[in-house]
Design an enzyme around this catalytic site. Sequence first.
Site, short mmCIF file in Angstrom:
data_model
loop_
_atom_site.label_atom_id
_atom_site.label_comp_id
_atom_site.label_asym_id
_atom_site.label_seq_id
_atom_site.Cartn_x
_atom_site.Cartn_y
_atom_site.Cartn_z
N ARG A 18 14.51 -11.86 -9.29
CA ARG A 18 15.46 -12.98 -9.60
C ARG A 18 15.61 -13.96 -8.59
O ARG A 18 16.36 -14.83 -8.65
CB ARG A 18 16.47 -12.44 -10.18
CG ARG A 18 16.53 -11.93 -11.80
CD ARG A 18 17.76 -10.97 -12.30
NE ARG A 18 17.74 -9.68 -11.56
CZ ARG A 18 18.84 -9.09 -11.57
NH1 ARG A 18 20.00 -9.55 -12.06
NH2 ARG A 18 18.81 -7.85 -11.17
N LYS A 25 13.03 -9.66 -1.48
CA LYS A 25 14.55 -9.58 -1.53
C LYS A 25 14.95 -9.43 -0.08
O LYS A 25 15.84 -10.18 0.35
CB LYS A 25 15.00 -9.07 -2.52
CG LYS A 25 16.63 -9.15 -2.80
CD LYS A 25 17.11 -8.60 -4.12
CE LYS A 25 17.25 -7.34 -4.29
NZ LYS A 25 17.99 -7.13 -5.62
N THR A 84 16.37 5.00 -8.95
CA THR A 84 17.06 5.00 -7.52
C THR A 84 16.87 6.53 -7.16
O THR A 84 16.44 6.73 -5.82
CB THR A 84 18.52 4.77 -7.71
OG1 THR A 84 19.15 5.26 -8.83
CG2 THR A 84 18.55 3.01 -7.68
N ASP A 108 19.89 -4.21 -0.39
CA ASP A 108 20.41 -5.61 -1.21
C ASP A 108 22.07 -5.50 -0.79
O ASP A 108 22.51 -6.47 -1.76
CB ASP A 108 19.72 -5.76 -2.06
CG ASP A 108 20.31 -5.08 -3.44
OD1 ASP A 108 21.06 -3.95 -3.19
OD2 ASP A 108 19.74 -5.22 -4.60
N ASN A 230 21.15 -10.28 -6.12
CA ASN A 230 19.92 -10.26 -6.87
C ASN A 230 19.37 -11.72 -7.34
O ASN A 230 18.27 -11.62 -7.47
CB ASN A 230 20.48 -9.74 -8.49
CG ASN A 230 21.01 -8.22 -8.42
OD1 ASN A 230 20.18 -7.50 -7.90
ND2 ASN A 230 22.10 -7.95 -8.61
N LYS A 337 14.14 -27.23 24.02
CA LYS A 337 13.51 -26.24 23.58
C LYS A 337 12.77 -25.54 24.50
O LYS A 337 12.10 -26.17 25.60
CB LYS A 337 12.58 -26.69 22.45
CG LYS A 337 11.66 -25.70 21.81
CD LYS A 337 9.99 -25.92 21.75
CE LYS A 337 9.54 -25.95 22.84
NZ LYS A 337 7.87 -25.81 22.75
N ASN A 372 5.60 -32.84 26.57
CA ASN A 372 4.97 -31.51 26.70
C ASN A 372 3.89 -31.07 26.06
O ASN A 372 3.23 -30.01 26.19
CB ASN A 372 6.08 -30.53 26.28
CG ASN A 372 6.43 -30.48 24.74
OD1 ASN A 372 6.46 -31.50 24.39
ND2 ASN A 372 6.96 -29.22 24.37
N TYR A 373 3.43 -31.93 24.90
CA TYR A 373 2.24 -31.57 23.82
C TYR A 373 1.09 -32.68 24.20
O TYR A 373 1.42 -33.74 23.84
CB TYR A 373 2.76 -31.26 22.63
CG TYR A 373 2.20 -30.90 21.57
CD1 TYR A 373 1.14 -29.64 21.70
CD2 TYR A 373 1.75 -31.38 20.37
CE1 TYR A 373 0.39 -29.27 20.66
CE2 TYR A 373 0.99 -30.95 19.28
CZ TYR A 373 0.26 -29.83 19.51
OH TYR A 373 -0.43 -29.34 18.63
C1 UD1 Z 1 22.75 0.58 -9.40
C2 UD1 Z 1 23.54 2.03 -9.71
C3 UD1 Z 1 24.76 1.53 -10.53
C4 UD1 Z 1 25.63 0.73 -9.57
C5 UD1 Z 1 24.78 -0.63 -9.18
C6 UD1 Z 1 25.80 -1.09 -8.06
C7 UD1 Z 1 21.78 3.64 -10.57
C8 UD1 Z 1 21.05 4.31 -11.47
N1 UD1 Z 1 22.84 2.62 -10.78
O1 UD1 Z 1 22.36 -0.14 -10.53
O2 UD1 Z 1 25.51 2.57 -11.09
O3 UD1 Z 1 26.95 0.23 -10.15
O4 UD1 Z 1 23.70 0.00 -8.58
O5 UD1 Z 1 24.93 -2.33 -7.67
O6 UD1 Z 1 21.72 3.94 -9.28
N2 UD1 Z 1 15.37 0.57 -6.27
C9 UD1 Z 1 14.26 1.27 -5.52
N3 UD1 Z 1 13.21 1.79 -6.36
C10 UD1 Z 1 13.49 2.10 -7.82
C11 UD1 Z 1 14.74 1.58 -8.21
C12 UD1 Z 1 15.68 0.81 -7.20
O7 UD1 Z 1 13.97 1.22 -4.43
O8 UD1 Z 1 12.85 2.68 -8.37
C13 UD1 Z 1 16.61 -0.03 -5.25
C14 UD1 Z 1 16.52 -1.43 -5.57
O9 UD1 Z 1 15.74 -2.13 -4.62
C15 UD1 Z 1 18.03 -1.73 -5.25
C16 UD1 Z 1 18.59 -0.49 -5.38
O10 UD1 Z 1 17.74 0.65 -5.41
O11 UD1 Z 1 18.07 -1.95 -3.74
C17 UD1 Z 1 19.34 -0.27 -6.71
O12 UD1 Z 1 18.50 -0.69 -7.96
P1 UD1 Z 1 18.90 -1.55 -9.12
O13 UD1 Z 1 17.90 -1.67 -9.86
O14 UD1 Z 1 19.56 -2.52 -8.26
O15 UD1 Z 1 20.29 -0.76 -9.74
P2 UD1 Z 1 21.18 -1.32 -10.62
O16 UD1 Z 1 20.98 -1.42 -12.07
O17 UD1 Z 1 22.01 -2.46 -9.88
MG MG Z 2 21.53 -3.92 -8.55
#
Ligand code: UD1
Ligand code: MG
Length: 452
Positions: A18, A25, A84, A108, A230, A337, A372-373
Amino acid sequence: MTARSSLTVVLAAGEGTRMRSSLPKVLHPVAGQSLLAHVLDAAPHGAGASLAVVIGPDHKAVADEVKRVRADAATFVQAERLGTAHAVLAAREAIARGADDLLVAFGDTPLISAETFARLRAPLEKGAALAVLGFRAADPTGYGRLLLEGDHLMAIREHADASAEERKVTLCNAGVMAFEGRRALEILDRIGNANSKGEYYLVDAVAIVREMGLEAVVIETSEDEVRGINNKAQLAEAEAVMQARLRQAALDAGVTLIAPETVHLAADTKFGSDVTIEPFVVIGPGVTIADGAVIHSFSHIVQTSIGKKASIGPYARLRPGTSLGDGVRIGNFVETKAATIEAGAKVNHLSYVGDAHVGANSNLGAGTITCNYDGFFKHKTTIGEGAFVGTNSSLVAPVKIGKGAYIGSGSVITKDVPDDAMAVERSPQNNRDGGAARYREMKMRAKAAKEG
Ligand code: UD1
Ligand code: MG
């Protein structure tokens, strides 16, 4: 500070589609520093604190940023995005080493502070198995809801799986959690993917902790601190929050900001005492401003160190590698610079000083340009102490101007000038007595003839 050891796992495997950008990101900047760097800076530091960052496949640039910011951090690749909890377990090897506390943060979410990490760890010391960071969301749509019984956290329900009643809850999951380190793997391994998205949800850790008869608690913080990024609009909102914080910190430290809302700072800007910054100044990363310096309006400064009582601008552009001694004066429409300008030197108007060393107390007149260049390579200009460069001079590098040397205005200097020498490089002046009067007469006659 607690003496307990900690492992912080930062999740940064997301694509960030996004953002509509080719840059991953977590590498987008807020206050001149990547989102990820902000989180890594806030995570626990020092003895007993270790770090693991979970990145996506083909995210070498993210791995490089991790190394740059925290050389001690390990990176783990999550090959498939299965949720996650699955992402946290990509760092299994580091978790298995068994720190006292396991912290999970999102790459993020750049506004989180070191104090909040410390607050989140505190309940673990008192025996809780899990502490979750919560906040009151102005609009809770999309967030996981924190379901409490009294002070006890019973479960987190993702928005998609929540009932109408549960969706009314405004206390939400920020995503940051602290696990009792020795139980963390056991808890994480129990998390399944039986939910509407078929993902391994970290939030399910709460219910599992409860089933194990252990304690889970909530630590609350402000929504501003846990804003996730995001898209570009959220990036801009985070920038605004961060800028407000940085300006407040500068004011608290005694910096005079005449119109704070017009000054843009970087997360790492360092100020001495009695610094004044006029309206509409942009400061990028790597800037240090020493005691008593004044930055006048509309100046743009990046990776530069500014000496005591220096005066910069208005309309100065100080680019990376600029180092200015005490009392240096840089005036309007001057660009520098990779230039070291020693104490007391003046470059007051319309100049370019690049790849140069300028000695103390020298004076570069209006329109002095270091050439300089050559179209292929950069070359250095060295100007000795107390030298005087007349206006509109071009110094064609590589070239050295000696101490106390004097360059006549309008010279194009291509050869070194010895100490205390005077160099004048221009055609001799030719005055014709009465020439202007004769010219005027001739032209007036021609005009009269034409008008008949
Ligand atoms: C998550 C939480 C939610 C919370 C919200 C806050 C979970 C299941 N949900 O939802 O409860 O309110 O954050 O912002 O945890 N990521 C990975 N690998 C994956 C999935 C995610 O590295 O397989 C990373 C993403 O890059 C991000 C973070 O984990 O930095 C959160 O993932 P995201 O998909 O944004 O979760 P939300 O749906 O926002
Ligand atoms: Mg999120």
